[in-house]
Design a protein around this motif. Structure first.
Motif, short mmCIF file in Angstrom:
data_model
loop_
_atom_site.label_atom_id
_atom_site.label_comp_id
_atom_site.label_asym_id
_atom_site.label_seq_id
_atom_site.Cartn_x
_atom_site.Cartn_y
_atom_site.Cartn_z
N LEU A 143 0.83 -1.23 0.19
CA LEU A 143 0.02 -0.03 0.03
C LEU A 143 0.80 1.33 -0.03
O LEU A 143 0.65 2.37 -0.83
CB LEU A 143 -1.07 0.01 1.32
CG LEU A 143 -1.98 -0.90 1.28
CD1 LEU A 143 -2.59 -1.06 2.61
CD2 LEU A 143 -3.21 -0.55 0.12
N GLN A 144 1.90 1.29 0.89
CA GLN A 144 2.75 2.41 0.87
C GLN A 144 3.66 2.77 -0.27
O GLN A 144 3.47 3.80 -0.62
CB GLN A 144 3.66 2.44 2.16
CG GLN A 144 3.08 2.20 3.36
CD GLN A 144 3.96 2.24 4.52
OE1 GLN A 144 5.02 1.41 4.38
NE2 GLN A 144 3.51 2.57 5.70
N PHE A 145 4.09 1.55 -0.91
CA PHE A 145 4.71 1.76 -2.28
C PHE A 145 3.89 2.20 -3.31
O PHE A 145 4.18 3.30 -4.16
CB PHE A 145 5.37 0.40 -2.57
CG PHE A 145 6.41 0.38 -3.81
CD1 PHE A 145 7.58 0.94 -3.66
CD2 PHE A 145 5.74 -0.19 -5.15
CE1 PHE A 145 8.42 1.07 -4.66
CE2 PHE A 145 6.76 -0.03 -6.26
CZ PHE A 145 8.17 0.35 -5.94
N ALA A 146 2.60 1.58 -3.39
CA ALA A 146 1.78 2.49 -4.45
C ALA A 146 1.40 3.49 -4.18
O ALA A 146 1.50 4.59 -5.33
CB ALA A 146 0.46 1.29 -4.37
N GLU A 147 1.02 4.19 -2.97
CA GLU A 147 0.56 5.33 -2.49
C GLU A 147 1.89 6.48 -2.71
O GLU A 147 1.72 7.34 -3.25
CB GLU A 147 0.06 5.22 -1.22
CG GLU A 147 -0.20 6.83 -0.86
CD GLU A 147 -1.66 7.30 -1.57
OE1 GLU A 147 -1.81 8.53 -1.77
OE2 GLU A 147 -2.37 6.41 -1.96
N GLY A 148 2.86 5.79 -2.69
CA GLY A 148 4.17 6.53 -2.86
C GLY A 148 4.47 7.10 -4.02
O GLY A 148 4.98 8.10 -4.49
N HIS A 149 4.10 6.39 -5.11
CA HIS A 149 4.06 6.54 -6.57
C HIS A 149 2.61 7.24 -7.10
O HIS A 149 2.60 7.20 -8.19
CB HIS A 149 4.45 5.23 -7.30
CG HIS A 149 5.93 4.81 -6.93
ND1 HIS A 149 6.33 4.16 -5.85
CD2 HIS A 149 6.96 5.15 -7.58
CE1 HIS A 149 7.53 3.99 -5.81
NE2 HIS A 149 8.09 4.69 -6.97
#
Length: 88
Positions: free
Chosen positions: A45-51
């Motif tokens: 979730l954090q990786f997708a949100e960060g991008h």
């Protein structure tokens, strides 16, 4: 051009087709998340949100992310590869 990331989902035919186009390319990282959002880890979730692709992935996939620019969908990614002469 910076490093490109292909965001894809499991059990997604269009994602699989796109991964085939990009499989031999060393300049594209391929990230595959579970198709069911509830199965994603906190890191996913954090990786997708960060991008800035999380909301897009809730609707459709695949997404090619390059330096903050998104190309969404197999046909658009394939066209981008053809237009930029970067198809392997």
């Amino acid at each position: 051009m910076g490093k490109a990331i292909l965001f894809s989902l499991e059990h997604c035919p269009k994602c699989d087709q796109t991964k085939e186009l990009l499989r031999s390319r060393s300049d594209v990282d391929i990230v595959t998340f579970p198709h069911d959002l509830t199965a994603w880890s906190i890191e996913d979730l954090q990786f997708a949100e960060g991008h800035h692709v999380l909301d897009d992935l809730k609707i459709t996939a695949p997404i090619l992310w390059i330096d903050g620019e998104k190309t969404v969908g197999y046909l658009r990614i394939r066209k981008w590869l053809q237009d930029t002469g970067r198809q392997s």
